[in-house]
Design a protein around this motif. Structure first.
Motif, short mmCIF file in Angstrom:
data_model
loop_
_atom_site.label_atom_id
_atom_site.label_comp_id
_atom_site.label_asym_id
_atom_site.label_seq_id
_atom_site.Cartn_x
_atom_site.Cartn_y
_atom_site.Cartn_z
N ALA A 344 0.82 -1.21 0.00
CA ALA A 344 0.00 0.00 0.00
C ALA A 344 0.85 1.26 0.00
O ALA A 344 0.41 2.32 -0.46
CB ALA A 344 -0.94 0.00 1.21
N LEU A 345 2.06 1.16 0.49
CA LEU A 345 2.94 2.33 0.55
C LEU A 345 4.07 2.29 -0.46
O LEU A 345 4.67 3.34 -0.75
CB LEU A 345 3.54 2.47 1.95
CG LEU A 345 2.56 2.80 3.08
CD1 LEU A 345 3.32 2.98 4.38
CD2 LEU A 345 1.75 4.04 2.76
N GLU A 346 4.37 1.11 -1.02
CA GLU A 346 5.55 1.00 -1.87
C GLU A 346 5.26 0.61 -3.31
O GLU A 346 5.97 1.05 -4.22
CB GLU A 346 6.53 -0.02 -1.27
CG GLU A 346 7.11 0.43 0.06
CD GLU A 346 8.09 -0.57 0.64
OE1 GLU A 346 8.54 -1.49 -0.09
OE2 GLU A 346 8.40 -0.46 1.84
N ASP A 348 3.31 -0.18 -7.11
CA ASP A 348 2.63 0.61 -8.15
C ASP A 348 3.17 2.03 -8.21
O ASP A 348 2.43 3.00 -8.38
CB ASP A 348 1.12 0.63 -7.90
CG ASP A 348 0.54 -0.78 -7.86
OD1 ASP A 348 0.90 -1.59 -8.74
OD2 ASP A 348 -0.25 -1.07 -6.93
N GLY A 349 4.50 2.15 -8.05
CA GLY A 349 5.16 3.44 -8.19
C GLY A 349 5.11 4.34 -6.98
O GLY A 349 5.59 5.48 -7.03
N ARG A 350 4.56 3.88 -5.87
CA ARG A 350 4.43 4.76 -4.70
C ARG A 350 5.76 5.07 -4.05
O ARG A 350 5.97 6.16 -3.54
CB ARG A 350 3.48 4.12 -3.68
CG ARG A 350 2.04 3.96 -4.18
CD ARG A 350 1.14 3.36 -3.11
NE ARG A 350 -0.24 3.21 -3.57
CZ ARG A 350 -0.71 2.09 -4.09
NH1 ARG A 350 0.08 1.04 -4.26
NH2 ARG A 350 -1.97 2.02 -4.49
N ASN A 351 6.66 4.08 -4.00
CA ASN A 351 7.99 4.32 -3.42
C ASN A 351 8.99 3.37 -4.07
O ASN A 351 9.41 2.39 -3.47
CB ASN A 351 7.96 4.12 -1.90
CG ASN A 351 9.16 4.77 -1.22
OD1 ASN A 351 10.24 4.87 -1.82
ND2 ASN A 351 8.98 5.20 0.02
N PRO A 352 9.38 3.66 -5.29
CA PRO A 352 10.25 2.75 -6.02
C PRO A 352 11.61 2.55 -5.36
O PRO A 352 12.22 1.49 -5.52
CB PRO A 352 10.39 3.41 -7.40
CG PRO A 352 10.00 4.83 -7.19
CD PRO A 352 8.99 4.84 -6.10
N ALA A 353 12.10 3.52 -4.63
CA ALA A 353 13.40 3.36 -3.97
C ALA A 353 13.35 2.27 -2.90
O ALA A 353 14.30 1.48 -2.75
CB ALA A 353 13.83 4.69 -3.36
N GLN A 354 12.24 2.21 -2.16
CA GLN A 354 12.10 1.18 -1.14
C GLN A 354 11.96 -0.21 -1.79
O GLN A 354 12.53 -1.19 -1.31
CB GLN A 354 10.89 1.46 -0.26
CG GLN A 354 11.03 2.70 0.61
CD GLN A 354 12.13 2.55 1.64
OE1 GLN A 354 12.13 1.60 2.42
NE2 GLN A 354 13.08 3.48 1.64
N VAL A 355 11.22 -0.26 -2.88
CA VAL A 355 11.08 -1.52 -3.61
C VAL A 355 12.45 -1.97 -4.12
O VAL A 355 12.83 -3.15 -3.98
CB VAL A 355 10.09 -1.37 -4.78
CG1 VAL A 355 10.10 -2.62 -5.66
CG2 VAL A 355 8.68 -1.12 -4.24
N GLN A 356 13.20 -1.05 -4.70
CA GLN A 356 14.52 -1.40 -5.22
C GLN A 356 15.44 -1.89 -4.11
O GLN A 356 16.24 -2.82 -4.31
CB GLN A 356 15.15 -0.19 -5.92
CG GLN A 356 16.49 -0.50 -6.56
CD GLN A 356 16.42 -1.60 -7.59
OE1 GLN A 356 15.55 -1.59 -8.47
NE2 GLN A 356 17.31 -2.59 -7.49
N SER A 357 15.34 -1.29 -2.93
CA SER A 357 16.15 -1.73 -1.79
C SER A 357 15.86 -3.18 -1.43
O SER A 357 16.77 -3.98 -1.18
CB SER A 357 15.87 -0.83 -0.59
OG SER A 357 16.52 -1.33 0.57
N ARG A 358 14.58 -3.55 -1.44
CA ARG A 358 14.20 -4.93 -1.13
C ARG A 358 14.71 -5.89 -2.22
O ARG A 358 15.22 -6.96 -1.93
CB ARG A 358 12.69 -5.06 -0.99
CG ARG A 358 12.09 -4.31 0.20
CD ARG A 358 10.58 -4.49 0.22
NE ARG A 358 9.92 -3.60 1.15
CZ ARG A 358 9.59 -3.90 2.41
NH1 ARG A 358 9.86 -5.10 2.89
NH2 ARG A 358 8.98 -3.03 3.18
#
Length: 379
Positions: A344-346, A348-358
């Motif tokens: 919900a926060l990361e 669909d483009g909401r927080n791509p940097a956090q997704v990339q970190s994971r």
């Protein structure tokens, strides 16, 4: 029960006398230089009367007695010989009490320290020898009754000193696809609270975790779980939520059970940073622990902390459409684990940097385990 975790924060989820037989001892010592491991099925160490080396009560606490017991296939009887001279069960080492080298010194379970009292050689003659004491693992008083304590004794060649043990380099005690060495490599700066033994103990609560599918699938799931855990906790550094201002926000007073531990007691804790009173209630009910009344267990007991992380991973879909476990074993991919944990926060483009970190951490951990990361890494 719905257990939404949509409100997030950075790093929050974030075990008598007898005569010494000199000739037998000499034969054993001679064999040490050419010792080869004896084989045993399922990681059991079997001996007198066909019974198993057993950790009393399946208790992984330091100092737990190691005994002879009817073989029952439980984790308390699954031993590994990882090739470093130790014999391990429940994530800990077979240890001679007080580093004694005397006849009759009991053996126990203890944190692996690398000490000489935790070194064992399995010989071709089926002895298990502690070289520091030049003595053999021995069933006390040649008694085959369940619960008989094991000890070290001068090697005699008698039946109460003969064992079939796991081969060197075998699986970890739980069958977990991540070894302790690999775990330490993944988390070089981890907080000492997050022990490998606590994780291994917690695996018993969710036996399908990292055991479903082929070897690649099992390793990918383990890497995916640990990658998300690493992201949530800053590399297994944080035990509790760092922003204390958030603490009072996690009490949903509309629930009939309320917040008996206090308005500010349900902040994020553990490897998946469990938060909210309803999540503590649901996790506690599933695990048979009163986490609603005593949420502090998650920050004080490593095995409980790991169990809450595995509870979420294996049973909750959060803002996603499937559990993270199902995402990995079905082939849906790592991206869906992100969606189920913090989509919900990361996503669909909401927080791509956090997704990339994971994703980067997942790729790192799959490399440690020697498998490809697969497809569908992003959400």
């Amino acid at each position: 029960m719905s257990v939404s975790r949509s409100k997030r924060f950075s790093l929050r989820r974030i075990a008598f006398g007898r005569l010494a037989v000199t000739a037998a001892l000499a034969a054993v010592l001679s064999a040490l230089s050419t010792a080869v491991p004896a084989q045993a099925a399922d990681g059991q160490i079997t001996g007198l009367a066909g019974k198993c080396v057993d950790v009393a009560g399946a208790n992984s606490a330091n100092g737990t007695a190691v005994q002879l017991y009817e073989c029952n296939g439980t984790a308390a009887q699954r031993w590994s010989n990882p090739g470093d001279g130790t014999l391990r069960a429940l994530g800990k080492c077979l240890d001679v009490v007080d580093r004694s080298t005397a006849d009759g010194a009991a053996v126990q379970l203890w944190d692996c320290t690398g000490g000489a009292n935790q070194q064992w050689v399995v010989t071709a003659a089926h002895d298990i020898v502690n070289p520091a004491a030049d003595k053999c693992l021995d069933v006390r008083d040649n008694n085959s009754a369940n619960g008989t304590r094991l000890q070290i004794w001068t090697c005699t060649g008698a039946a109460n000193q003969k064992w079939n043990a796991p081969a060197a380099g075998g699986n970890t005690p739980s069958g977990f696809v991540v070894t302790e060495t690999q775990f330490n490599r993944m988390f070089p700066n981890r907080n000492g609270f997050y022990t490998y033994s606590g994780l291994v103990q917690a695996l018993n609560s969710y036996p399908a975790f990292a055991t479903t599918g082929d070897d690649t699938t099992r390793k990918r799931e383990a890497a995916a779980f640990l990658a998300n855990v690493s992201h949530e906790t800053g590399g297994l550094v944080h035990i509790v939520e760092q922003n204390t201002a958030n603490y009072p926000h996690y009490c949903d007073s509309s629930r009939p059970y309320g917040c008996p531990a206090g308005q500010a007691a349900y902040y994020g804790r553990g490897p998946i940073q469990l938060s909210w009173n309803f999540n503590y209630k649901a996790a506690g009910d599933a695990l048979g622990i009163d986490l609603l009344g005593n949420p502090w267990l998650v920050q004080n007991d490593a095995a409980v902390a790991w169990r809450t992380g595995l509870w979420y991973w294996n049973t909750q879909s959060g803002p996603g459409t499937m559990t993270p476990h199902n995402a990995m074993v079905s082939g849906a991919g790592f991206g869906q684990t992100i969606r189920s944990i913090n989509g919900a926060l990361e996503c669909d483009g909401r927080n791509p940097a956090q997704v990339q970190s994971r994703v980067a951490k997942y790729q790192e951990f799959t490399a440690v385990l020697g498998v490809s990361p697969g497809d569908n890494l992003y959400c």
